[in-house]
Motif scaffolding. Structure first.
Motif, PDB file in Angstrom:
ATOM      1  N   VAL A 206       0.850  -1.199   0.000  1.00  0.00           N
ATOM      2  CA  VAL A 206       0.000   0.000   0.000  1.00  0.00           C
ATOM      3  C   VAL A 206       0.886   1.251   0.000  1.00  0.00           C
ATOM      4  O   VAL A 206       1.879   1.312   0.739  1.00  0.00           O
ATOM      5  CB  VAL A 206      -0.907   0.034   1.260  1.00  0.00           C
ATOM      6  N   VAL A 207       0.536   2.221  -0.839  1.00  0.00           N
ATOM      7  CA  VAL A 207       1.257   3.499  -0.827  1.00  0.00           C
ATOM      8  C   VAL A 207       0.342   4.594  -0.296  1.00  0.00           C
ATOM      9  O   VAL A 207      -0.874   4.498  -0.367  1.00  0.00           O
ATOM     10  CB  VAL A 207       1.796   3.908  -2.225  1.00  0.00           C
ATOM     11  N   GLU A 208       0.982   5.621   0.215  1.00  0.00           N
ATOM     12  CA  GLU A 208       0.278   6.784   0.759  1.00  0.00           C
ATOM     13  C   GLU A 208       0.582   7.938  -0.195  1.00  0.00           C
ATOM     14  O   GLU A 208       1.712   8.073  -0.666  1.00  0.00           O
ATOM     15  CB  GLU A 208       0.883   7.007   2.141  1.00  0.00           C
ATOM     16  N   MET A 209      -0.429   8.749  -0.489  1.00  0.00           N
ATOM     17  CA  MET A 209      -0.227   9.844  -1.438  1.00  0.00           C
ATOM     18  C   MET A 209      -0.484  11.184  -0.765  1.00  0.00           C
ATOM     19  O   MET A 209      -1.490  11.349  -0.084  1.00  0.00           O
ATOM     20  CB  MET A 209      -1.168   9.669  -2.631  1.00  0.00           C
ATOM     21  N   TYR A 220       3.702  13.707  -3.500  1.00  0.00           N
ATOM     22  CA  TYR A 220       4.581  12.653  -2.991  1.00  0.00           C
ATOM     23  C   TYR A 220       3.828  11.321  -2.966  1.00  0.00           C
ATOM     24  O   TYR A 220       2.654  11.279  -2.603  1.00  0.00           O
ATOM     25  CB  TYR A 220       5.019  12.934  -1.545  1.00  0.00           C
ATOM     26  N   VAL A 221       4.523  10.255  -3.363  1.00  0.00           N
ATOM     27  CA  VAL A 221       4.009   8.896  -3.146  1.00  0.00           C
ATOM     28  C   VAL A 221       4.983   8.229  -2.185  1.00  0.00           C
ATOM     29  O   VAL A 221       6.194   8.232  -2.428  1.00  0.00           O
ATOM     30  CB  VAL A 221       3.929   8.096  -4.468  1.00  0.00           C
ATOM     31  N   ILE A 222       4.462   7.679  -1.086  1.00  0.00           N
ATOM     32  CA  ILE A 222       5.304   7.138  -0.013  1.00  0.00           C
ATOM     33  C   ILE A 222       5.028   5.642   0.120  1.00  0.00           C
ATOM     34  O   ILE A 222       3.876   5.229   0.295  1.00  0.00           O
ATOM     35  CB  ILE A 222       4.985   7.865   1.317  1.00  0.00           C
ATOM     36  N   ILE A 227       0.967   3.496   7.847  1.00  0.00           N
ATOM     37  CA  ILE A 227      -0.352   3.175   8.406  1.00  0.00           C
ATOM     38  C   ILE A 227      -0.280   1.858   9.183  1.00  0.00           C
ATOM     39  O   ILE A 227       0.669   1.098   9.017  1.00  0.00           O
ATOM     40  CB  ILE A 227      -1.428   3.042   7.287  1.00  0.00           C
ATOM     41  N   ASP A 228      -1.294   1.615   9.993  1.00  0.00           N
ATOM     42  CA  ASP A 228      -1.357   0.354  10.745  1.00  0.00           C
ATOM     43  C   ASP A 228      -1.460  -0.824   9.796  1.00  0.00           C
ATOM     44  O   ASP A 228      -2.058  -0.714   8.715  1.00  0.00           O
ATOM     45  CB  ASP A 228      -2.610   0.312  11.650  1.00  0.00           C
ATOM     46  N   GLU A 229      -0.932  -1.959  10.247  1.00  0.00           N
ATOM     47  CA  GLU A 229      -1.010  -3.188   9.453  1.00  0.00           C
ATOM     48  C   GLU A 229      -2.450  -3.574   9.123  1.00  0.00           C
ATOM     49  O   GLU A 229      -2.757  -4.029   8.027  1.00  0.00           O
ATOM     50  CB  GLU A 229      -0.369  -4.327  10.253  1.00  0.00           C
ATOM     51  N   GLU A 230      -3.324  -3.354  10.091  1.00  0.00           N
ATOM     52  CA  GLU A 230      -4.732  -3.699   9.931  1.00  0.00           C
ATOM     53  C   GLU A 230      -5.380  -2.892   8.796  1.00  0.00           C
ATOM     54  O   GLU A 230      -6.138  -3.406   7.975  1.00  0.00           O
ATOM     55  CB  GLU A 230      -5.457  -3.378  11.248  1.00  0.00           C
ATOM     56  N   VAL A 231      -5.034  -1.586   8.746  1.00  0.00           N
ATOM     57  CA  VAL A 231      -5.562  -0.702   7.698  1.00  0.00           C
ATOM     58  C   VAL A 231      -4.989  -1.119   6.340  1.00  0.00           C
ATOM     59  O   VAL A 231      -5.699  -1.175   5.334  1.00  0.00           O
ATOM     60  CB  VAL A 231      -5.230   0.785   8.005  1.00  0.00           C
ATOM     61  N   ALA A 232      -3.698  -1.451   6.332  1.00  0.00           N
ATOM     62  CA  ALA A 232      -3.043  -1.893   5.087  1.00  0.00           C
ATOM     63  C   ALA A 232      -3.708  -3.165   4.551  1.00  0.00           C
ATOM     64  O   ALA A 232      -3.945  -3.305   3.350  1.00  0.00           O
ATOM     65  CB  ALA A 232      -1.560  -2.130   5.327  1.00  0.00           C
ATOM     66  N   LYS A 233      -4.034  -4.080   5.447  1.00  0.00           N
ATOM     67  CA  LYS A 233      -4.681  -5.329   5.036  1.00  0.00           C
ATOM     68  C   LYS A 233      -6.073  -5.046   4.456  1.00  0.00           C
ATOM     69  O   LYS A 233      -6.466  -5.594   3.426  1.00  0.00           O
ATOM     70  CB  LYS A 233      -4.783  -6.310   6.210  1.00  0.00           C
TER      71      LYS A 233
END
Length: 384
Positions: A206-209, A220-222, A227-233
């Motif tokens: 997962v990337v954050e923009m 920026y793309v990070i 983020i939390d693992e749970e949110v990423a999942k």
């Protein structure tokens, strides 16, 4: 079928920077490429085997371009889908398919698709014309503020406007559009999903923009997202659900909002390599461009993990500059650790035009983000 150093021909509709970066990998594998774009200055021109001038929305131009090719793909959504559909009937493989592209091309159709497939998305109203919105506000069918989006032909923040008061509607084109509830999100996220005709699927981290407040473009793309693992999942699971619903072949970039209470809502998708995956060239085991090729050629998908943390900075034209481009302070940024610039080959700059990007890699995501800020402050895309 043998793709490598053979008579196999791959067609790419669109000759912009995404195509140019895709061609780096076709050259690596020695795949014969044919590209069509309407600009004789298209960035792809220097790197393909054949270059054709043509309008991507013109049926005859697209059909005649594709009819003798083995596989056709695209790096931009604004392509004549009737021509793609007829190429498919003729036996040319088109990936992603004309059916997938037709749904995605129209933002209203795309949003209805999410509703039909129980994919979480922001509430919206659909209008045949922008002029109908004032009536909807008067009759309290619609409430301010909302995000206005033209249904077709928007890109890079064009065709999107935040409407906080009725006056904000002045000057908007009178076209089919949607009015979307504004989401007070804490993050904009994206997941790129790759899928080949065999049905093999792979997802990138997962990337954050982070967005530019005025231009409505990604600054920026990070990767990986902070983020939390749970949110990423949750974000990855929803991206996979979207991918399965579309049954696409190739790459699908799924852009999402993370709400204040950590719900994930799908914003929109792109059926091609995407701005949110540029850092994969330096930071991942398999770049998004190589992965797109592997997917559309039904080859085994590559490993998607990061080798290092990566941050991507978009290089866009400075606000008060139009004309022949100059990249000021390039040497300064190249002296910084882990910095790789990518220049797209557009001779003319204009305000907010995407002219290139810079990737910053590091073992530490916070260090990469800090250097990215320095890059952003230092390099200037100006005119002579």
């Amino acid at each position: 079928m043998n793709y490598f150093s053979s008579n196999f021909k791959l067609g790419i509709l669109g000759g912009g920077q995404l195509g140019k970066m895709l061609l780096n990998d076709t050259r690596k594998f020695d795949i014969y490429t044919s590209v069509m774009d309407e600009s004789p200055e298209a960035p792809c021109k220097i790197a393909c085997n054949e270059f054709h001038l043509g309008n991507l929305m013109d049926y005859d131009a697209v059909y005649n371009f594709g009819k003798d090719l083995d596989v056709v793909t695209f790096e931009i959504e604004n392509v004549n889908t009737d021509a793609l559909e007829d190429l498919e009937k003729k036996g040319v493989k088109v990936y992603p398919s004309s059916k997938t592209l037709r749904i995605i091309q129209n933002k209203a159709t795309q949003k209805l698709f999410y509703l039909d497939h129980s994919i979480p998305t922001a509430e919206f109203s659909r209008f045949a014309y922008t002029s109908q919105i004032e009536d909807a506000l008067e009759n309290e069918v619609l409430k301010l503020p909302f995000v206005w989006k033209c249904a077709q032909f928007g890109y890079d923040g064009n065709g999107v406007k935040v409407v906080r008061k009725v006056e904000d509607l002045i000057g908007l084109p009178n076209v089919e559009c949607i009015a979307e509830t504004m989401i007070p999100f804490k993050n904009e996220l994206a997941v790129i999903v790759a899928r080949n005709p065999n049905g093999d699927v792979a997802t990138y981290p997962v990337v954050e923009m982070e967005f530019h407040p005025e231009a409505n473009q990604v600054e920026y793309v990070i990767c990986p997202a902070r983020i939390d693992e749970e949110v990423a999942k949750k974000a990855t699971d929803i991206a996979l659900k979207v991918s399965k619903a579309f049954n696409h072949v190739g790459l699908l970039a799924v852009e999402m909002f993370q709400t204040q209470d950590d719900k994930i809502l799908v914003n929109e998708v792109a059926p091609r390599p995407h701005n949110s995956g540029h850092q994969t060239i330096e930071a991942s085991y398999t770049s998004q461009f190589e992965q797109h090729l592997r997917a559309i050629l039904n080859l085994p998908l590559g490993k998607t993990e990061n080798k290092v943390a990566g941050v991507m900075v978009n290089l866009v034209g400075a606000e008060d500059h139009t004309g022949n481009v100059v990249y000021k302070n390039m040497e300064t940024i190249m002296a910084m650790d882990g910095v790789t610039p990518h220049i797209y080959g557009k001779k003319q700059t204009r305000p907010f035009r995407k002219m290139g990007h810079v990737t910053i890699v590091s073992n530490s995501i916070s260090e990469a983000r800090k250097i990215a800020e320095d890059v952003k402050k230092t390099i200037q895309v100006i005119s002579k």
